[in-house]
Scaffold this active site. Sequence first.
Site, PDB file in Angstrom:
ATOM      1  N   TYR A   1      -8.917  -6.560  -1.970  1.00  0.00           N
ATOM      2  CA  TYR A   1      -7.265  -6.168  -2.475  1.00  0.00           C
ATOM      3  C   TYR A   1      -7.288  -7.213  -3.674  1.00  0.00           C
ATOM      4  O   TYR A   1      -6.861  -6.532  -5.089  1.00  0.00           O
ATOM      5  CB  TYR A   1      -6.166  -7.048  -1.980  1.00  0.00           C
ATOM      6  CG  TYR A   1      -4.985  -6.333  -2.137  1.00  0.00           C
ATOM      7  CD1 TYR A   1      -3.975  -5.012  -1.836  1.00  0.00           C
ATOM      8  CD2 TYR A   1      -4.514  -7.609  -2.499  1.00  0.00           C
ATOM      9  CE1 TYR A   1      -2.955  -5.091  -2.835  1.00  0.00           C
ATOM     10  CE2 TYR A   1      -2.548  -7.327  -3.318  1.00  0.00           C
ATOM     11  CZ  TYR A   1      -1.999  -6.787  -3.127  1.00  0.00           C
ATOM     12  OH  TYR A   1      -1.623  -5.680  -3.813  1.00  0.00           O
TER      13      TYR A   1
ATOM     14  N   SER B   1      -0.650  -7.571  -9.470  1.00  0.00           N
ATOM     15  CA  SER B   1      -0.427  -9.046  -8.733  1.00  0.00           C
ATOM     16  C   SER B   1      -0.575 -10.314  -8.535  1.00  0.00           C
ATOM     17  O   SER B   1      -1.914 -10.357  -9.869  1.00  0.00           O
ATOM     18  CB  SER B   1      -1.129  -8.083  -7.546  1.00  0.00           C
ATOM     19  OG  SER B   1      -0.680  -9.609  -6.289  1.00  0.00           O
TER      20      SER B   1
HETATM   21  N1  LIG Z   1       5.309  -6.850  -2.699  1.00  0.00           N
HETATM   22  C1  LIG Z   1       4.573  -7.435  -3.127  1.00  0.00           C
HETATM   23  O1  LIG Z   1       4.735  -8.633  -1.780  1.00  0.00           O
HETATM   24  C2  LIG Z   1       3.624  -7.073  -3.815  1.00  0.00           C
HETATM   25  C3  LIG Z   1       2.883  -7.975  -4.584  1.00  0.00           C
HETATM   26  C4  LIG Z   1       1.849  -7.570  -4.947  1.00  0.00           C
HETATM   27  C5  LIG Z   1       1.344  -6.764  -5.910  1.00  0.00           C
HETATM   28  N2  LIG Z   1       2.351  -5.694  -5.222  1.00  0.00           N
HETATM   29  C6  LIG Z   1       1.586  -3.977  -5.357  1.00  0.00           C
HETATM   30  O2  LIG Z   1       3.249  -3.562  -6.225  1.00  0.00           O
HETATM   31  C7  LIG Z   1       3.190  -1.781  -5.079  1.00  0.00           C
HETATM   32  C8  LIG Z   1       4.196  -1.273  -4.637  1.00  0.00           C
HETATM   33  O3  LIG Z   1       3.945  -2.464  -3.426  1.00  0.00           O
HETATM   34  P1  LIG Z   1       5.517  -2.659  -2.103  1.00  0.00           P
HETATM   35  O4  LIG Z   1       5.121  -3.807  -1.837  1.00  0.00           O
HETATM   36  O5  LIG Z   1       6.300  -1.879  -2.452  1.00  0.00           O
HETATM   37  O6  LIG Z   1       4.761  -1.791  -1.110  1.00  0.00           O
HETATM   38  P2  LIG Z   1       4.547  -0.369  -0.530  1.00  0.00           P
HETATM   39  O7  LIG Z   1       6.331  -0.281  -0.546  1.00  0.00           O
HETATM   40  O8  LIG Z   1       3.871  -0.268   1.141  1.00  0.00           O
HETATM   41  O9  LIG Z   1       4.748   0.434  -1.012  1.00  0.00           O
HETATM   42  C9  LIG Z   1       3.579   1.043  -1.828  1.00  0.00           C
HETATM   43  C10 LIG Z   1       3.948   2.331  -2.400  1.00  0.00           C
HETATM   44  O10 LIG Z   1       2.048   3.246  -2.556  1.00  0.00           O
HETATM   45  C11 LIG Z   1       1.901   4.484  -2.046  1.00  0.00           C
HETATM   46  N3  LIG Z   1       1.141   4.719  -1.825  1.00  0.00           N
HETATM   47  C12 LIG Z   1      -0.179   4.657  -1.118  1.00  0.00           C
HETATM   48  N4  LIG Z   1      -0.868   4.998  -1.012  1.00  0.00           N
HETATM   49  C13 LIG Z   1      -1.285   5.924  -1.910  1.00  0.00           C
HETATM   50  C14 LIG Z   1      -1.647   7.521  -2.493  1.00  0.00           C
HETATM   51  N5  LIG Z   1      -3.153   7.062  -2.444  1.00  0.00           N
HETATM   52  N6  LIG Z   1      -1.244   7.816  -2.969  1.00  0.00           N
HETATM   53  C15 LIG Z   1      -0.211   8.141  -3.582  1.00  0.00           C
HETATM   54  N7  LIG Z   1       0.492   6.879  -2.745  1.00  0.00           N
HETATM   55  C16 LIG Z   1       0.128   5.882  -2.464  1.00  0.00           C
HETATM   56  C17 LIG Z   1       3.133   4.480  -0.617  1.00  0.00           C
HETATM   57  O11 LIG Z   1       3.634   5.652  -0.056  1.00  0.00           O
HETATM   58  P3  LIG Z   1       2.900   6.427   0.981  1.00  0.00           P
HETATM   59  O12 LIG Z   1       1.988   6.101   2.123  1.00  0.00           O
HETATM   60  O13 LIG Z   1       3.564   8.304   1.031  1.00  0.00           O
HETATM   61  O14 LIG Z   1       1.819   7.521  -0.052  1.00  0.00           O
HETATM   62  C18 LIG Z   1       4.287   3.260  -0.797  1.00  0.00           C
HETATM   63  O15 LIG Z   1       5.225   4.250  -1.028  1.00  0.00           O
HETATM   64  C19 LIG Z   1       1.531  -1.802  -5.106  1.00  0.00           C
HETATM   65  O16 LIG Z   1       0.290  -1.545  -6.194  1.00  0.00           O
HETATM   66  C20 LIG Z   1       1.337  -3.633  -3.949  1.00  0.00           C
HETATM   67  O17 LIG Z   1       0.079  -4.040  -4.518  1.00  0.00           O
HETATM   68  C21 LIG Z   1       3.112  -5.788  -3.834  1.00  0.00           C
END
Ligand SMILES: NC(=O)c1ccc[n+]([C@@H]2O[C@H](COP(=O)([O-])OP(=O)(O)OC[C@H]3O[C@@H](n4cnc5c(N)ncnc54)[C@H](OP(=O)(O)O)[C@@H]3O)[C@@H](O)[C@H]2O)c1
Length: 248
Positions: free
Chosen positions: A146, A133
């Site tokens: 985080y 991130s």
């Molecule tokens: N969106 C942003 O602004 C942003 C910025 C920087 C980094 N990121 C990173 O990008 C990645 C994707 O995030 P996103 O923004 O797309 O959010 P998101 O839609 O909430 O995606 C996160 C995914 O991770 C899965 N997950 C969570 N805990 C898990 C576990 N214990 N085992 C397996 N799967 C798990 C969730 O599915 P389930 O709950 O069904 O397991 C969900 O599909 C994350 O690592 C996040 O930290 C996002």
Amino acid sequence: MTDNTILITGGGSGIGQALAWRFAQLGNTVIVAGRTEASLEETAQGHENIHSQVLDVADDASVADCAERIAREFPDCNMLINGAGIMSLDDRGDMELARRIIDINLLGTMRMCEAFIPQLSGKPGATICTTSSGLAFVPLPTGPAYSASKAGVHSYSLQLRQQLKGDIAVIEIAPPAVQTGLTPGQATREGYMPLDDYIDETMANFEKDPTPVENLVANVLPLRNAEREGKVEERQEMLARMLAQRSE
Ligand SMILES: NC(=O)c1ccc[n+]([C@@H]2O[C@H](COP(=O)([O-])OP(=O)(O)OC[C@H]3O[C@@H](n4cnc5c(N)ncnc54)[C@H](OP(=O)(O)O)[C@@H]3O)[C@@H](O)[C@H]2O)c1
């Protein structure tokens, strides 16, 4: 970009789901993995080259089951994209929440890599992507756990790239703030990058030859480059002002 077999953790929503659809459109075989079966099925629905696997990256047995099934049913699997992650906009002082964040974001990534390195090793185009991130480089004032988990993912990615050199490529994806369901209200939050725009730029980075070892869109560069520009404190204050404006 084509003819790969790609396991995407966190593939049931947000960035992981969007990457799954893009890579599937390009003719790759994709397996989406996460804890919620319904969202994985929704991702796979209507795409004969997207499969699903229930997985909890915080659970050693679940990770071992997943690795065993992929080795058996998808022996050509040559890419792992670690997208699974959780976030709270304020994790200060909550040690149980901090433990969960680190267990999923950092140790979950490490568990998956350890479990999949043996089957990725030696495969053509073998690649591991991690997801850190912008906050790995400039911590969010209200997100110590985080931010530290993502700084840990960055450090781990550097270590892994060196360890696997010449065998498995390691690409770190460091998103900026993107409109997804990662935190409540984020999918429509003003100032966050629309998901489609983020994915367009991310896929364009993957298409570059050679592929950059860090997949960075323009929006994340102020955070990614803060340290080398001597602007960490300034950018921390910028994040603090953004948080303050949101709570007004
Ligand atoms: N969106 C942003 O602004 C942003 C910025 C920087 C980094 N990121 C990173 O990008 C990645 C994707 O995030 P996103 O923004 O797309 O959010 P998101 O839609 O909430 O995606 C996160 C995914 O991770 C899965 N997950 C969570 N805990 C898990 C576990 N214990 N085992 C397996 N799967 C798990 C969730 O599915 P389930 O709950 O069904 O397991 C969900 O599909 C994350 O690592 C996040 O930290 C996002």
